[in-house]
Write an enzyme that holds these catalytic residues in place. Structure first.
Site, PDB file in Angstrom:
ATOM      1  N   LYS A 231       0.347   4.340   6.979  1.00 12.23           N
ATOM      2  CA  LYS A 231      -0.239   5.178   5.940  1.00 12.23           C
ATOM      3  C   LYS A 231       0.220   6.638   6.116  1.00 12.23           C
ATOM      4  O   LYS A 231       0.684   7.040   7.187  1.00 12.23           O
ATOM      5  CB  LYS A 231      -1.773   5.152   6.020  1.00 12.23           C
ATOM      6  CG  LYS A 231      -2.415   3.810   5.703  1.00 12.23           C
ATOM      7  CD  LYS A 231      -2.274   3.422   4.246  1.00 12.23           C
ATOM      8  CE  LYS A 231      -3.001   2.116   3.944  1.00 12.23           C
ATOM      9  NZ  LYS A 231      -2.332   0.959   4.575  1.00 12.23           N
TER      10      LYS A 231
ATOM     11  N   SER B 276       0.807  -1.218   0.000  1.00  8.50           N
ATOM     12  CA  SER B 276       0.000   0.000   0.000  1.00  8.50           C
ATOM     13  C   SER B 276       0.847   1.277   0.000  1.00  8.50           C
ATOM     14  O   SER B 276       0.342   2.349  -0.291  1.00  8.50           O
ATOM     15  CB  SER B 276      -0.947   0.024   1.208  1.00  8.50           C
ATOM     16  OG  SER B 276      -0.218   0.112   2.420  1.00  8.50           O
TER      17      SER B 276
END
Length: 209
Positions: A167, A129
């Site tokens: 993230k 990701s």
């Protein structure tokens, strides 16, 4: 003064050659890739403490000789004082208490010059990701433990008390946006009370194993 990583890289290569091993030979004995040994000998990454013990044994040398090029214990002590021992807390994954002591799977060292105030830990990453931020599956990240982060920083985040993830974090009014850096994935939006910041990502390194 020569950088500790450079000294280790040079001494490891000398010990390997003295033993008569190629990089491939040593990689096979240590059960790592040839790329890992190459990275060690270029000073681009360093083995953790357990791996360093194994390398010293395999190459018929000692850790002081690998680190300092000599067996002087005082020299080793002085060199180790320039390093910080940091716990490795396993892999970022769902459903467990990431910061619990029982999750420590080992330790690695980082130069004090790379570490500021506060507590730090290492994590291994799974998934893709954050590939556009240079964080690939299998990488090890250095994280400064803190419960806040600035807008746009990359952080380790706990979602709803269950799922830990890495993230880029943005704040918009009372919403927290967790943004992946992969063009095939979309940002996720959460209420502030659904998110807990565990730490800010400081750096990352390849592990190759």
């Amino acid at each position: 003064m020569t950088d500790p990583k450079t000294l280790l890289a040079e001494n490891l290569m000398k010990a390997r050659i003295r033993k008569g091993y190629s990089q491939t030979d040593l990689a096979e004995i240590l059960n790592v890739s040839s790329a890992t040994i190459s990275q060690y000998e270029k000073g681009k990454r360093s083995p953790d403490v357990e791996k360093l013990h194994t390398i010293a044994k395999v190459l018929d040398t000692t850790i002081p000789e690998l680190i300092m090029g000599q067996s002087d214990n005082e020299a080793l002590k002085l060199n180790m004082q320039s390093l910080v021992k940091i716990p490795i807390l396993g892999t970022v994954r769902a459903g467990y208490n990431l910061l619990a002591d029982e999750n420590v799977i080992g330790y690695a060292y980082a130069p004090k010059s790379d570490i500021g105030d506060g507590d730090y830990f290492y994590l291994n990453i799974e998934g893709d990701s954050m590939i556009d931020a240079g964080l690939n599956s299998g990488d090890r990240i250095l994280v400064r433990k803190q419960n806040h982060t600035s807008d746009g920083s990359i952080a380790v985040v706990l979602i709803n008390g269950e799922e830990a993830t890495v993230k880029r974090v943005f704040f918009d009014s009372n919403k927290v946006i967790l943004s992946p850096e992969n063009p095939h994935m979309r940002p996720q939006f959460y209420d502030e009370d659904e998110i807990r910041i565990l730490g800010k990502v400081v750096s990352a390194s390849r592990t190759y194993e």
